[in-house]
Design an enzyme around this catalytic site. Sequence first.
Site, PDB file in Angstrom:
ATOM      1  N   LYS A  59       1.028  -1.068  -0.030  1.00 13.52           N
ATOM      2  CA  LYS A  59       0.211   0.049   0.026  1.00 13.52           C
ATOM      3  C   LYS A  59       0.715   1.269   0.009  1.00 13.52           C
ATOM      4  CE  LYS A  59      -3.919   1.911   2.713  1.00 13.52           C
ATOM      5  NZ  LYS A  59      -4.816   1.726   4.094  1.00 13.52           N
ATOM      6  N   SER A 134      -9.651   1.619   3.205  1.00 16.12           N
ATOM      7  CA  SER A 134      -8.577   2.408   1.964  1.00 16.12           C
ATOM      8  C   SER A 134      -7.809   1.610   1.411  1.00 16.12           C
ATOM      9  CB  SER A 134      -7.962   3.542   2.857  1.00 16.12           C
ATOM     10  OG  SER A 134      -7.033   2.923   3.956  1.00 16.12           O
ATOM     11  N   SER A 158      -9.513  -0.441   7.221  1.00 18.04           N
ATOM     12  CA  SER A 158      -8.940  -0.549   5.742  1.00 18.04           C
ATOM     13  C   SER A 158      -8.132  -1.689   5.191  1.00 18.04           C
ATOM     14  CB  SER A 158      -7.969   0.644   5.803  1.00 18.04           C
ATOM     15  OG  SER A 158      -8.551   1.855   5.722  1.00 18.04           O
TER      16      SER A 158
HETATM   17  N1  GLN Z   1     -13.077   3.928   6.774  1.00 18.42           N
HETATM   18  C1  GLN Z   1     -12.169   4.258   7.972  1.00 18.42           C
HETATM   19  C2  GLN Z   1     -11.458   5.874   7.898  1.00 18.42           C
HETATM   20  O1  GLN Z   1     -11.890   6.276   6.615  1.00 18.42           O
HETATM   21  C3  GLN Z   1     -11.241   3.213   7.638  1.00 18.42           C
HETATM   22  C4  GLN Z   1      -9.678   3.867   7.639  1.00 18.42           C
HETATM   23  C5  GLN Z   1      -8.563   3.039   7.691  1.00 18.42           C
HETATM   24  O2  GLN Z   1      -8.341   2.231   8.429  1.00 18.42           O
HETATM   25  N2  GLN Z   1      -7.466   3.473   7.463  1.00 18.42           N
HETATM   26  O3  GLN Z   1     -11.066   6.159   8.696  1.00 18.42           O
END
Ligand code: GLN
Length: 475
Positions: A59, A134, A158
Amino acid sequence: MPYTVPKDFETYFKEWEDKIGAFIEYAPGASVPVPQGAAFGADAVSAAGALKGLPFAVKDNISVEAFHVSCGSKLLAGVRAPYTATAAAKLLAAGCVPVGKTNLDEFGMGSSTDNSAIKQTNNPWDVARVPGGSSGGSAAAVAAGLVPFALGSDTGGSIRQPAAFCGVVGLKPSYGAVSRYGLVAYASSLEGIGVLSDTVGRSRDVFALIRGADPLDQTSHNHPSGAPALYGGGRGGGVIGVLKTGEELEAETRKGFETAQKGLAELGYTLKEIEIPSLKYVTPAYYTIATAEASANLARFDGIRYGRRPDWAENPDDLIDKAREAGFGPEVKLRILLGTFVLRSGFQDRYYLRSQRIRAGIKRQFENLLGDSEYAGGPGGYDAVLMPVFPTRAFGRGEGALSPFAQKAADLYTCCANLAGLPALSFPASVEGGLPVGVQLVGRAFAEATLLDIAEAYEKAHPFARPAGYRAFWP
Ligand code: GLN
């Protein structure tokens, strides 16, 4: 022997990648130095043997020297990482080959990968839909068979949510089990690096390699001696608490959740319905804490030390304002504002401190079910909690889209494991209406092995489906 990629893989890769756009940068030939002192634990030697020579994706908020680290942001587009994250370094030491950096919601903020300022990534099961986020690029790349596994980060879901949307396995380890060194921080007290992979066994092997205390991250730990062993513990049976769910689940997701319960019961697990009363408070608490930490963590992006600078500025303050105004996308700006707001003097009691109390409460509720780090079993006697990952399957864009607010509200099942610091594993339960449905298991701190054992037993009985056009290249 390192694995040699078959000749026709190149065409296969190109055809898929043109459709899904999982990678921000793809450079399979890049020579990446193995950092000095990079070593995996003695118990991971067989995992290293199994993974040697295999490609992996990372990532793009995790540093790998020689590759970019854009974090999906215009502000950092083109920036190259000067060093390698410990998790990636351990994979390098095992002979795994980093082939590229995958797309993400800017700085990890989002649930669709559409918040990336760099490009759009599509779901391999239906390119009109999002891959989740994400870590959407990592999930899409694994789902299409472009890599056998990828590193992601999970602050509030994410890894698990895109894994569920794309029909792959997603492991969010216990807080501190994997070093965060080299991960660009979003909300430091909630997040960690974890794995997205094609099979449960692969997640186990990758986790075996990347875990462990790291002098470069003072919050990292070794697994305590009482924690269940990662290999050889494969237990049949056990007690799983099944979260009682309500109207919020889409019909197909409910069906997948029920399929998982049936499958686990057939494997000999005892399933009992449980409730987690404070679950309805976790999303607001999560977004209060996550944005508060983000507003501090993202203060470093000032256009002076990192990334793109404006062409001209009146003075240093003006330079910082202009760099941030031009560099950050709307979701990132919203969260910095929200984080600054909840931390304002006079408001801390009302939002931030109250959220910390909710956090302590949710941790206690999980401990009551699962037990604490003594591994003696909790008062509730449960080995794991089974929950949905997300109320819907992969959603579409435009008409079928989920609003940014609805996306945040839907984080309730995932973000509680981050608030509690517990391990959670998302795996494909079934395919409903042509799209995968994932479910997740949450376990005691440092009991990843228990979750992997349960999911692997399920996978054996119900091999995971792959999207049309998938070919299995990876041994
Ligand atoms: N949807 C969550 C957020 O937007 C998850 C983000 C993540 O785990 N990086 O914060």
